[in-house]
Design a protein around this motif. Structure first.
Motif, PDB file in Angstrom:
ATOM      1  N   TRP A  35       0.846  -1.201   0.000  1.00  0.00           N
ATOM      2  CA  TRP A  35       0.000   0.000   0.000  1.00  0.00           C
ATOM      3  C   TRP A  35       0.881   1.250   0.000  1.00  0.00           C
ATOM      4  CZ3 TRP A  35      -4.874   1.854  -0.425  1.00  0.00           C
ATOM      5  CH2 TRP A  35      -5.128   3.121   0.077  1.00  0.00           C
ATOM      6  N   ASP A  36       1.892   1.261   0.867  1.00  0.00           N
ATOM      7  CA  ASP A  36       2.802   2.408   0.928  1.00  0.00           C
ATOM      8  C   ASP A  36       3.544   2.606  -0.389  1.00  0.00           C
ATOM      9  OD1 ASP A  36       2.267   3.356   3.468  1.00  0.00           O
ATOM     10  OD2 ASP A  36       3.912   2.275   4.431  1.00  0.00           O
ATOM     11  N   LEU A  37       3.981   1.495  -1.006  1.00  0.00           N
ATOM     12  CA  LEU A  37       4.727   1.599  -2.261  1.00  0.00           C
ATOM     13  C   LEU A  37       3.891   2.209  -3.380  1.00  0.00           C
ATOM     14  CD1 LEU A  37       6.601  -1.828  -2.234  1.00  0.00           C
ATOM     15  CD2 LEU A  37       7.642   0.439  -2.035  1.00  0.00           C
ATOM     16  N   VAL A  38       2.576   1.988  -3.325  1.00  0.00           N
ATOM     17  CA  VAL A  38       1.687   2.547  -4.346  1.00  0.00           C
ATOM     18  C   VAL A  38       1.273   3.975  -3.995  1.00  0.00           C
ATOM     19  CG1 VAL A  38      -0.608   2.331  -5.394  1.00  0.00           C
ATOM     20  CG2 VAL A  38       0.833   0.308  -5.113  1.00  0.00           C
ATOM     21  N   PHE A  60      -4.514   4.339   9.754  1.00  0.00           N
ATOM     22  CA  PHE A  60      -4.348   2.936  10.144  1.00  0.00           C
ATOM     23  C   PHE A  60      -2.929   2.454   9.837  1.00  0.00           C
ATOM     24  CE2 PHE A  60      -4.158  -1.501   8.792  1.00  0.00           C
ATOM     25  CZ  PHE A  60      -4.494  -2.133   9.976  1.00  0.00           C
ATOM     26  N   VAL A  61      -2.421   2.812   8.667  1.00  0.00           N
ATOM     27  CA  VAL A  61      -1.069   2.400   8.272  1.00  0.00           C
ATOM     28  C   VAL A  61      -0.039   2.983   9.240  1.00  0.00           C
ATOM     29  CG1 VAL A  61       0.686   2.658   6.462  1.00  0.00           C
ATOM     30  CG2 VAL A  61      -1.637   1.963   5.859  1.00  0.00           C
ATOM     31  N   THR A  62      -0.219   4.236   9.625  1.00  0.00           N
ATOM     32  CA  THR A  62       0.688   4.858  10.602  1.00  0.00           C
ATOM     33  C   THR A  62       0.628   4.121  11.932  1.00  0.00           C
ATOM     34  OG1 THR A  62       0.523   7.012   9.527  1.00  0.00           O
ATOM     35  CG2 THR A  62       1.239   7.004  11.820  1.00  0.00           C
ATOM     36  N   LEU A  63      -0.569   3.770  12.363  1.00  0.00           N
ATOM     37  CA  LEU A  63      -0.713   2.992  13.600  1.00  0.00           C
ATOM     38  C   LEU A  63      -0.047   1.619  13.458  1.00  0.00           C
ATOM     39  CD1 LEU A  63      -4.385   3.826  14.602  1.00  0.00           C
ATOM     40  CD2 LEU A  63      -2.326   4.365  15.918  1.00  0.00           C
ATOM     41  N   VAL A 106       8.528   6.380  11.399  1.00  0.00           N
ATOM     42  CA  VAL A 106       7.282   6.497  12.170  1.00  0.00           C
ATOM     43  C   VAL A 106       7.085   7.938  12.629  1.00  0.00           C
ATOM     44  CG1 VAL A 106       6.179   5.811  14.347  1.00  0.00           C
ATOM     45  CG2 VAL A 106       7.119   4.080  12.818  1.00  0.00           C
ATOM     46  N   THR A 107       8.157   8.602  13.014  1.00  0.00           N
ATOM     47  CA  THR A 107       8.057  10.019  13.399  1.00  0.00           C
ATOM     48  C   THR A 107       7.590  10.865  12.218  1.00  0.00           C
ATOM     49  OG1 THR A 107       9.799   9.740  15.055  1.00  0.00           O
ATOM     50  CG2 THR A 107       9.340  11.989  14.322  1.00  0.00           C
ATOM     51  N   ILE A 108       8.154  10.616  11.041  1.00  0.00           N
ATOM     52  CA  ILE A 108       7.725  11.338   9.831  1.00  0.00           C
ATOM     53  C   ILE A 108       6.252  11.042   9.544  1.00  0.00           C
ATOM     54  CG2 ILE A 108       7.999  11.465   7.320  1.00  0.00           C
ATOM     55  CD1 ILE A 108      11.038  11.004   7.836  1.00  0.00           C
ATOM     56  N   ASP A 109       5.846   9.783   9.679  1.00  0.00           N
ATOM     57  CA  ASP A 109       4.441   9.425   9.459  1.00  0.00           C
ATOM     58  C   ASP A 109       3.521  10.208  10.390  1.00  0.00           C
ATOM     59  OD1 ASP A 109       5.074   7.637   7.476  1.00  0.00           O
ATOM     60  OD2 ASP A 109       4.700   5.836   8.668  1.00  0.00           O
ATOM     61  N   TRP A 110       3.856  10.236  11.678  1.00  0.00           N
ATOM     62  CA  TRP A 110       3.011  10.953  12.638  1.00  0.00           C
ATOM     63  C   TRP A 110       3.024  12.453  12.384  1.00  0.00           C
ATOM     64  CZ3 TRP A 110      -0.837   9.148  15.160  1.00  0.00           C
ATOM     65  CH2 TRP A 110      -0.875   7.803  15.515  1.00  0.00           C
ATOM     66  N   SER A 130       8.537   8.808   1.537  1.00  0.00           N
ATOM     67  CA  SER A 130       9.018   7.878   0.516  1.00  0.00           C
ATOM     68  C   SER A 130      10.183   7.032   1.046  1.00  0.00           C
ATOM     69  CB  SER A 130       9.430   8.619  -0.752  1.00  0.00           C
ATOM     70  OG  SER A 130      10.515   9.488  -0.480  1.00  0.00           O
ATOM     71  N   LEU A 131      10.789   7.442   2.149  1.00  0.00           N
ATOM     72  CA  LEU A 131      11.825   6.627   2.777  1.00  0.00           C
ATOM     73  C   LEU A 131      11.270   5.288   3.261  1.00  0.00           C
ATOM     74  CD1 LEU A 131      13.656   9.340   4.904  1.00  0.00           C
ATOM     75  CD2 LEU A 131      14.520   8.191   2.858  1.00  0.00           C
ATOM     76  N   ARG A 132       9.944   5.184   3.388  1.00  0.00           N
ATOM     77  CA  ARG A 132       9.302   3.942   3.836  1.00  0.00           C
ATOM     78  C   ARG A 132       9.672   2.787   2.914  1.00  0.00           C
ATOM     79  NH1 ARG A 132       7.824   2.557   8.191  1.00  0.00           N
ATOM     80  NH2 ARG A 132       6.376   4.226   8.543  1.00  0.00           N
ATOM     81  N   VAL A 133       9.989   3.094   1.657  1.00  0.00           N
ATOM     82  CA  VAL A 133      10.343   2.052   0.701  1.00  0.00           C
ATOM     83  C   VAL A 133      11.529   1.228   1.214  1.00  0.00           C
ATOM     84  CG1 VAL A 133      11.183   1.658  -1.653  1.00  0.00           C
ATOM     85  CG2 VAL A 133       9.416   3.355  -1.229  1.00  0.00           C
ATOM     86  N   SER A 134      12.372   1.834   2.038  1.00  0.00           N
ATOM     87  CA  SER A 134      13.525   1.104   2.568  1.00  0.00           C
ATOM     88  C   SER A 134      13.103  -0.068   3.451  1.00  0.00           C
ATOM     89  CB  SER A 134      14.429   2.045   3.349  1.00  0.00           C
ATOM     90  OG  SER A 134      13.750   2.554   4.475  1.00  0.00           O
ATOM     91  N   LYS A 135      11.851  -0.099   3.928  1.00  0.00           N
ATOM     92  CA  LYS A 135      11.350  -1.218   4.738  1.00  0.00           C
ATOM     93  C   LYS A 135      11.363  -2.522   3.943  1.00  0.00           C
ATOM     94  CE  LYS A 135       8.920  -1.130   8.227  1.00  0.00           C
ATOM     95  NZ  LYS A 135       9.162  -1.429   9.638  1.00  0.00           N
ATOM     96  N   ILE A 136      11.325  -2.413   2.620  1.00  0.00           N
ATOM     97  CA  ILE A 136      11.298  -3.627   1.808  1.00  0.00           C
ATOM     98  C   ILE A 136      12.561  -4.448   2.017  1.00  0.00           C
ATOM     99  CG2 ILE A 136      12.307  -2.775  -0.341  1.00  0.00           C
ATOM    100  CD1 ILE A 136       9.966  -4.263  -1.742  1.00  0.00           C
TER     101      ILE A 136
END
Length: 139
Positions: A35-38, A60-63, A106-110, A130-136
């Motif tokens: 979902w985040d990647l899209v 919800f995704v942030t939570l 998570v801080t950026i998300d909040w 967009s740094l969330r992509v690094s979670k992959i």
């Protein structure tokens, strides 16, 4: 071989890496990462105005990622053929590897969630998501 916590509390908290519960959790995390990647590139490009449902899913995704960060302290792992299940060791391994990146994301998300509530035109924080992509690389 498996190293277990000598305390009952620690044994209850740590998730074994090869159980159905852990595999299900990892699959759900991959779906949310998808979902985040899209959606993150669409947010950064400001392709469309996010509606109520989109904003609700974003919350919800942030939570979810906040919960993921907390539960990551209790994720057993395999190292050199040995499954590590001691709470202190799993927590320290997380602190040494993914904690700083997860805390930043998570801080950026909040911040994005809160600032979006106050201002619709906050593109910089959305771009940082967009740094969330690094979670992959973690999965």
């Amino acid at each position: 071989a498996e190293l277990k916590d000598p305390h009952q509390c620690g044994r209850c908290l740590v998730w074994h890496p090869f159980t159905g519960r852990r595999i299900t959790y990892d699959i759900l995390s991959m779906i949310i990462l998808g979902w985040d990647l899209v959606t993150i590139p669409l947010e950064a490009a400001q392709v469309s105005d996010p509606g109520f449902v989109y904003t609700l899913i974003g919350a919800f995704v942030t939570l979810w990622w906040t919960f993921d960060m907390c539960i990551s302290f209790c994720m057993g792992f395999q190292h050199k053929g040995i499954v590590e299940m001691r709470l202190g060791k799993t927590a320290m391994a997380y602190l040494k590897t993914w904690f700083v990146l997860d805390l930043t994301l998570v801080t950026i998300d909040w911040m994005t969630l809160i600032m979006t509530a106050f201002s619709a035109a906050f593109g910089f924080a959305r771009g940082l998501k967009s740094l969330r992509v690094s979670k992959i690389f973690r999965l």
